[in-house]
Write an enzyme that holds these catalytic residues in place. Structure first.
Site, PDB file in Angstrom:
ATOM      1  N   LYS A   1      53.818  50.212  26.577  1.00 22.26           N
ATOM      2  CA  LYS A   1      53.772  51.673  26.442  1.00 22.26           C
ATOM      3  C   LYS A   1      54.843  52.273  27.348  1.00 22.26           C
ATOM      4  O   LYS A   1      56.017  52.180  27.021  1.00 22.26           O
ATOM      5  CB  LYS A   1      52.343  52.151  26.682  1.00 22.26           C
ATOM      6  CG  LYS A   1      51.466  51.717  25.483  1.00 22.26           C
ATOM      7  CD  LYS A   1      50.015  52.016  25.583  1.00 22.26           C
ATOM      8  CE  LYS A   1      49.357  51.581  24.264  1.00 22.26           C
ATOM      9  NZ  LYS A   1      47.939  51.324  24.373  1.00 22.26           N
TER      10      LYS A   1
ATOM     11  N   HIS B   1      47.556  53.849  29.518  1.00 22.97           N
ATOM     12  CA  HIS B   1      48.325  55.094  29.407  1.00 22.97           C
ATOM     13  C   HIS B   1      48.681  55.692  30.765  1.00 22.97           C
ATOM     14  O   HIS B   1      49.260  56.769  30.829  1.00 22.97           O
ATOM     15  CB  HIS B   1      47.558  56.114  28.568  1.00 22.97           C
ATOM     16  CG  HIS B   1      47.212  55.599  27.214  1.00 22.97           C
ATOM     17  ND1 HIS B   1      48.105  55.582  26.172  1.00 22.97           N
ATOM     18  CD2 HIS B   1      46.086  55.027  26.744  1.00 22.97           C
ATOM     19  CE1 HIS B   1      47.536  55.038  25.112  1.00 22.97           C
ATOM     20  NE2 HIS B   1      46.310  54.691  25.433  1.00 22.97           N
TER      21      HIS B   1
ATOM     22  N   SER C   1      42.433  57.130  25.229  1.00 20.50           N
ATOM     23  CA  SER C   1      43.607  57.096  24.356  1.00 20.50           C
ATOM     24  C   SER C   1      43.553  58.114  23.220  1.00 20.50           C
ATOM     25  O   SER C   1      44.591  58.445  22.661  1.00 20.50           O
ATOM     26  CB  SER C   1      43.802  55.689  23.795  1.00 20.50           C
ATOM     27  OG  SER C   1      42.619  55.185  23.241  1.00 20.50           O
TER      28      SER C   1
HETATM   29  C1  LIG Z   1      47.182  50.258  23.629  1.00 24.38           C
HETATM   30  C2  LIG Z   1      45.946  50.033  24.428  1.00 24.38           C
HETATM   31  C3  LIG Z   1      45.487  48.747  24.692  1.00 24.38           C
HETATM   32  C4  LIG Z   1      46.111  47.535  24.077  1.00 24.38           C
HETATM   33  O1  LIG Z   1      47.342  47.244  24.650  1.00 24.38           O
HETATM   34  P1  LIG Z   1      48.434  46.462  23.793  1.00 24.38           P
HETATM   35  O2  LIG Z   1      49.359  45.946  24.812  1.00 24.38           O
HETATM   36  O3  LIG Z   1      49.034  47.456  22.860  1.00 24.38           O
HETATM   37  O4  LIG Z   1      47.695  45.375  23.062  1.00 24.38           O
HETATM   38  C5  LIG Z   1      44.402  48.601  25.528  1.00 24.38           C
HETATM   39  N1  LIG Z   1      43.768  49.676  26.031  1.00 24.38           N
HETATM   40  C6  LIG Z   1      44.155  50.930  25.773  1.00 24.38           C
HETATM   41  C7  LIG Z   1      43.418  52.078  26.367  1.00 24.38           C
HETATM   42  C8  LIG Z   1      45.252  51.150  24.941  1.00 24.38           C
HETATM   43  O5  LIG Z   1      45.624  52.393  24.648  1.00 24.38           O
END
Ligand SMILES: *Cc1c(COP(=O)(O)O)cnc(C)c1O
Length: 400
Positions: free
Chosen positions: A242, A211, A183
């Protein structure tokens, strides 16, 4: 006493330029937010990679879902909060992963954070060792620390170290745990090699595709589709806030593992189920992702990524203190070094009406403070050009 103590700790954050602050938006998620103080910005911050968070058909589906299901689910899944809307969404996600994980079943969570803590704690029992990439997301790290399992971390992408750790491991159960797209750097894990290691060492592979879902693969089914992987040993976690533009997450895995999560995962059991209207909206969002519109949005996004990288490469050639790590994903980090440099550059961009996060330690290693640009299919080419022009000017102002 407590307040003084905490104030001291806050001042420590100030001293290293590490204190963060909230900004309040007054418009829906999109590339052109207005802040509540009236400032208009061009944003390269959000993870709404396909521009679905405010898509009319998804908004309509949420409204329809609320009329059909009301607002709240009223209870946890195991008590009475589990609806047909949840089950239909789980069935769609299971069918997405079926070519990759034989017999896969899906289980919804309220967030990816909770799904990862659930996976680590429910599967990471005292018989297990967790092998984790050092750059894994905080939710995987926190889950691993809560779990009873032993934890071994390997330097980012160092599969040779991982292999030695696997060879030396004496617990009967082994789980390799990795982000699919990292990320903070936007790079992809070498999932085919990780799966080969898992198979060679009788381990399982937990994949966080926060992602990748919606972005990778011809139909947007994520990292497993992108790499064409197939194995019973895959344990998939994808987030739905996302690219899918709504909220929540799902684990997709062998039915026995899913059943164990239902029976034992505390972030599943002890929380109110996602509102069914959100599940209804997500079903629409996933239909868009795998259809023609999703394909067109992914094509546009790829064009924006290539355009941004070409521009950034030109800037890096002119400014030797910058670095642009390899990334083909919508996450594009520009390493600038120290916290003050990252903040100064972020501020200079903001003065030009751009909103770009300056990411600093401890989120990233010391000395790798960066601007992280995230692109969305909702951006235009002209907006990417505006970012590059503003960045070129901001860099001229920055002391070396
Ligand atoms: C954003 C993210 C999460 C958490 O997901 P949410 O639904 O926002 O709690 C977990 N792992 C990665 C790699 C992320 O980027």
């Amino acid at each position: 006493m407590l307040i003084e103590h905490i104030n001291r700790r806050l001042r420590e954050l100030d001293a290293t330029a590490s204190r963060r602050r909230l900004r309040e938006t007054a418009t829906p998620c999109g590339p052109n937010p207005r802040l509540s103080d009236g400032t208009d910005l061009l944003s390269f911050c959000s993870n709404d990679y396909l521009g679905l968070a405010n898509h009319p058909q998804v908004v309509q589906a949420l409204a329809d879902g609320a009329r059909r299901w009301g607002v709240g689910s009223g209870a946890s899944h195991l008590v009475s909060g589990h609806s047909l809307a949840h089950a239909a969404l789980e069935a769609r996600l299971a069918s997405w992963m079926a070519p990759h994980i034989p017999g896969a079943q899906a289980l919804l969570f309220c967030s990816g954070y909770m799904a990862n803590v659930a996976l680590m704690t429910a599967l990471g029992d005292a018989q297990t060792t967790l092998f984790a990439d050092k750059l894994n997301h905080a939710s995987l790290v926190d889950g691993a620390l809560l779990a009873k399992a032993a934890l071994q971390r390997y330097p980012h992408g160092r599969l040779d170290t991982l292999e030695r750790q696997l060879q030396a491991c004496s617990t009967p159960l082994k789980l390799i745990v990795t982000d699919a797209v990292f990320s903070m750097d936007g790079d992809l894990a070498d999932l085919p090699a990780l799966l080969r290691l898992a198979e060679a060492h009788d381990a399982w592979l937990v994949l966080d595709d926060a992602h990748g879902l919606g972005v990778l693969g011809a139909r947007g089914h994520g990292a497993l589709e992108h790499f064409g992987l197939h194995s019973e040993r895959l344990i998939y976690m994808g987030t739905l806030g996302k690219a899918a533009g709504v909220a929540g997450a799902a684990v997709v895995a062998h039915p026995t593992l899913v059943e164990w999560l239902v029976q034992s995962a505390r972030p599943y059991i002890y929380t109110t189920a996602m509102p069914p209207a959100l599940a209804h909206a997500l079903d629409q969002s996933l239909a868009l992702i795998e259809g023609e519109e999703g394909q067109a949005r992914r094509r546009h996004l790829q064009g924006l990524i290539a355009r941004l990288r070409q521009g950034l490469e030109r800037l890096v050639a002119m400014h030797p203190n910058l670095a642009l790590p390899p990334s083909d994903t919508p996450i594009q980090p520009l390493l600038v070094g120290s916290n003050p440099r990252a903040l100064a550059l972020g501020a200079a961009l903001q003065a030009r009406g751009l909103w770009v996060p300056a990411i600093r330690p401890p989120t990233v290693p010391v000395g790798t403070a960066r601007l992280r640009f995230t692109l969305s299919a909702a951006h235009t080419e002209a907006e990417v050009d505006r970012l590059l022009a503003a960045l070129g000017e901001a860099l001229q102002e920055l002391p070396a």
